[in-house]
Design an enzyme around this catalytic site. Structure first.
Site, PDB file in Angstrom:
ATOM      1  N   GLU A  85      55.537  94.987   0.372  1.00 20.75           N
ATOM      2  CA  GLU A  85      54.387  95.692   0.935  1.00 20.75           C
ATOM      3  C   GLU A  85      53.950  95.040   2.245  1.00 20.75           C
ATOM      4  O   GLU A  85      53.625  95.726   3.218  1.00 20.75           O
ATOM      5  CB  GLU A  85      53.200  95.666  -0.046  1.00 20.75           C
ATOM      6  CG  GLU A  85      53.510  96.187  -1.423  1.00 20.75           C
ATOM      7  CD  GLU A  85      53.935  95.103  -2.408  1.00 20.75           C
ATOM      8  OE1 GLU A  85      53.502  95.179  -3.574  1.00 20.75           O
ATOM      9  OE2 GLU A  85      54.694  94.177  -2.027  1.00 20.75           O
ATOM     10  N   CYS A 111      50.616  92.915  -5.843  1.00 20.26           N
ATOM     11  CA  CYS A 111      49.799  91.777  -6.279  1.00 20.26           C
ATOM     12  C   CYS A 111      48.437  91.875  -5.598  1.00 20.26           C
ATOM     13  O   CYS A 111      48.227  92.717  -4.725  1.00 20.26           O
ATOM     14  CB  CYS A 111      50.491  90.461  -5.919  1.00 20.26           C
ATOM     15  SG  CYS A 111      50.489  90.095  -4.147  1.00 20.26           S
ATOM     16  N   CYS A 114      48.590  91.562  -1.706  1.00 16.50           N
ATOM     17  CA  CYS A 114      49.036  92.801  -1.068  1.00 16.50           C
ATOM     18  C   CYS A 114      47.977  93.889  -1.196  1.00 16.50           C
ATOM     19  O   CYS A 114      47.770  94.678  -0.272  1.00 16.50           O
ATOM     20  CB  CYS A 114      50.359  93.262  -1.661  1.00 16.50           C
ATOM     21  SG  CYS A 114      51.744  92.177  -1.210  1.00 16.50           S
TER      22      CYS A 114
END
Length: 156
Positions: A85, A111, A114
């Site tokens: 990402e 996560c 991100c």
């Protein structure tokens, strides 16, 4: 209904398949993650997880997280790789492409690190198919009123 129509993927399935192909470029030894940022059914950027530009990959050096038996979803700072990402966001920035209002298709749930970047990038929708042990990220998305679609939970 015609046979071709039955086999034709939905828009989400189509872009997720592309994210799966992007993930094949990953140099991570643990997870191969691919990300595609899309707006108006047009690909703006892609990214996969791997070492920073011009640095050796984990395929060559090995995985410090595996060596230290670090659980998935924790101690992100020890990972050599840039997340898929993050790389998709970086590629957009490098090429002067706004991602505002776009959808992120990612093979894995982002996560929390991100998630914060996606929120600040004004991504409006996140679609993923593999869960990740980071419920904080999902809470951030909820608090930011972002639409989140888990294709893995829908059996797609």
């Amino acid at each position: 209904m015609c046979e071709v129509c039955v086999m034709r993927p939905s828009v989400d399935e189509y872009f997720m398949e592309i994210a799966r192909v992007v993930a094949r470029r990953s140099t991570c030894l643990r997870n191969h993650v691919g990300a595609v940022i899309v707006r108006d059914k047009r690909i703006l950027s892609t990214g996969y997880n791997g070492a920073p530009h011009n640095m050796e990959h984990c395929l060559t050096l090995g995985c410090v997280r595996e060596d230290r038996k670090i659980a998935s979803g924790t101690r992100h700072e020890l990972c050599r790789a840039v997340h898929a990402e993050q790389n998709a966001i970086i590629q957009s920035a490098l090429h002067g492409v706004s991602i505002e209002g776009a959808t992120l298709y990612c093979t894995h749930q982002p996560c929390v690190l991100c998630a914060k970047m996606l929120i600040n990038g004004h991504i409006r929708r996140v679609v993923f198919e593999n869960s990740y042990p980071d419920t904080d990220a999902l809470k951030f998305f909820e608090d930011a009123n972002m639409e989140v679609v888990d294709l893995g939970s829908t059996g797609v």
